[in-house]
Motif scaffolding. Structure first.
Motif, PDB file in Angstrom:
ATOM      1  N   PHE A   4       0.853  -1.171   0.000  1.00 31.67           N
ATOM      2  CA  PHE A   4       0.000   0.000   0.000  1.00 31.67           C
ATOM      3  C   PHE A   4       0.896   1.229   0.000  1.00 31.67           C
ATOM      4  N   LEU A   6       1.523   5.349  -0.058  1.00 30.76           N
ATOM      5  CA  LEU A   6       0.999   6.690   0.174  1.00 30.76           C
ATOM      6  C   LEU A   6       2.101   7.680  -0.156  1.00 30.76           C
ATOM      7  N   LEU A  21      -1.050  14.687   1.458  1.00 33.86           N
ATOM      8  CA  LEU A  21      -0.994  13.231   1.457  1.00 33.86           C
ATOM      9  C   LEU A  21      -1.851  12.736   0.310  1.00 33.86           C
ATOM     10  N   TYR A  23      -3.230   9.241  -1.948  1.00 40.20           N
ATOM     11  CA  TYR A  23      -3.314   7.817  -2.241  1.00 40.20           C
ATOM     12  C   TYR A  23      -3.678   7.673  -3.713  1.00 40.20           C
ATOM     13  N   THR A  46      -2.695  17.766   5.467  1.00 45.86           N
ATOM     14  CA  THR A  46      -2.465  17.392   6.862  1.00 45.86           C
ATOM     15  C   THR A  46      -1.523  18.363   7.557  1.00 45.86           C
ATOM     16  N   ASN A  49       3.188  16.985  11.132  1.00 47.88           N
ATOM     17  CA  ASN A  49       3.761  15.792  11.754  1.00 47.88           C
ATOM     18  C   ASN A  49       3.367  14.531  10.977  1.00 47.88           C
ATOM     19  N   LEU A  50       3.109  14.700   9.691  1.00 49.68           N
ATOM     20  CA  LEU A  50       2.635  13.592   8.861  1.00 49.68           C
ATOM     21  C   LEU A  50       3.586  12.410   8.820  1.00 49.68           C
ATOM     22  N   PHE A  53       3.614  10.465  11.965  1.00 48.83           N
ATOM     23  CA  PHE A  53       2.347   9.769  12.104  1.00 48.83           C
ATOM     24  C   PHE A  53       2.298   8.522  11.237  1.00 48.83           C
ATOM     25  N   GLU A  56       4.194   5.786  12.787  1.00 47.73           N
ATOM     26  CA  GLU A  56       3.427   5.251  13.911  1.00 47.73           C
ATOM     27  C   GLU A  56       2.334   4.302  13.412  1.00 47.73           C
ATOM     28  N   MET A  57       1.801   4.595  12.234  1.00 45.35           N
ATOM     29  CA  MET A  57       0.744   3.750  11.652  1.00 45.35           C
ATOM     30  C   MET A  57       1.300   2.439  11.128  1.00 45.35           C
ATOM     31  N   GLY A  58       2.621   2.368  10.977  1.00 46.13           N
ATOM     32  CA  GLY A  58       3.209   1.136  10.483  1.00 46.13           C
ATOM     33  C   GLY A  58       3.813   1.267   9.094  1.00 46.13           C
ATOM     34  N   PHE A  59       3.776   2.465   8.527  1.00 50.02           N
ATOM     35  CA  PHE A  59       4.388   2.666   7.216  1.00 50.02           C
ATOM     36  C   PHE A  59       5.890   2.874   7.379  1.00 50.02           C
TER      37      PHE A  59
END
Lengths: 144, 166
Positions: A4, A6, A21, A23, A46, A49-50, A53, A56-59
């Motif tokens: 995925f 981004l 941001l 997609y 956004t 602090n993108l 973040f 933190e989401m796992g990307f």
């Protein structure tokens, strides 16, 4: 399964503007007959602090680059003429080197879903740029 | 009238991410991790979360909301809300804002005095978000963190048993 992806983007010359941001989905079916590449697109503005973040989401970061150039508009069409710069130290946009001496010319349009006729307008415009620039539809699968 | 609501989703990293909305900022969407960054995004963020749903376990059943009336008293904003989780009411939220000031620590004493005038002994202590911020500018993200903490506290509370009817 394809990962995925981004895309996070920010302005380097205008401070205080939101980050962008995006997609981009897979090219739509029936795309072979169209003159332009068509993909589903979600754009989100956004706070700055993108990147923290997203981590933190796992990307995780795949690549980053600096683009410097010019943006032109014709109606809803956007033409960007820019040079891509490689970033020598991750996160440091001061030390960069050009990827190549040439400029990349990109023609894109963000339009509401279903307005396929836009790709014809794009092709017509692209014809006008010949022989200065030869714009081609790209196949993202070949680049992944 | 105001609403603030939160939905928690669990990502692959196991961390819980809250997506929150606040009627005071109708065009924004807040996404935050506990003790982590709070992202302020525009309304399209919800659309992105739909695309990402394969990667997250959506805990939609955990949606918690505070809904009520918004009062403006001179420079103060007071928002009273009933906190509901699904069909059941779980508590009451009171949000007090002193609008002219953006440095949290400069107006805490004033806020406390104001709250004591109508809340008496229920006046809370200084919020944890102020502690980290000291003299930096307060932002809507800080409000959402406080709501998240409040919602979590309410979520963990035992539901009050319904009194029998005689």
């Amino acid at each position: 399964a394809s990962p995925f992806v981004l895309r996070a983007r920010r302005s380097m010359d205008k401070t205080g503007m939101p980050w962008h941001l995006r997609y981009l989905g897979q090219p739509e079916i029936g795309d072979k007959n169209r003159h332009a590449l068509v993909r589903n697109c979600v754009d989100i503005a956004t706070s700055d602090n993108l990147t923290d973040f997203l981590v933190e989401m796992g990307f995780r970061m795949d690549h980053e680059f600096v683009a410097k150039g010019h943006v032109f508009r014709k109606g809803i069409m956007k033409i960007v003429v820019y040079k891509i710069f490689r970033i020598l130290m991750p996160g440091n946009t001061e030390s960069i080197e050009p990827l190549s001496l040439s400029y990349l010319v990109e023609l894109n349009v963000v339009a509401p879903a279903g307005q396929d006729v836009v790709s014809d307008d794009m092709r017509n415009f692209a014809e006008q740029l010949k022989p200065l620039v030869h714009l081609e539809k790209i196949d993202p699968k070949r680049l992944m | 009238y105001h609403t603030a609501w939160a939905i928690g989703t669990q990502g692959q990293t196991g961390k819980l991410m809250y997506v929150m909305h606040n009627s005071e900022y109708p065009l924004s969407c807040f996404a935050l991790f506990e003790n982590g960054p709070c992202l302020v995004a525009d309304a399209n963020f919800d659309t992105l979360m739909v695309k990402l749903k394969g990667f997250f376990q959506n805990a939609k059943a955990n949606k918690i909301e505070s809904r009520g009336t918004r009062y403006q008293y001179c420079d103060f904003l007071v928002k009273l809300g009933t906190v509901t989780m699904g069909p059941s009411a779980r508590g009451i939220s009171v949000e007090v804002e002193y609008c002219p000031c953006v440095i949290a620590n400069d107006c805490w004493n004033l806020l406390m005095e104001f709250m004591q005038s109508f809340m008496g002994s229920h006046t809370p202590g200084i919020p944890s978000v102020f502690g980290a911020k000291h003299d930096s500018v307060y932002s809507p993200g800080d409000t959402m963190v406080q709501y998240m903490e409040l919602f979590n506290k309410i979520r963990k509370q035992q539901q009050v048993p319904v009194a029998g009817i005689r």
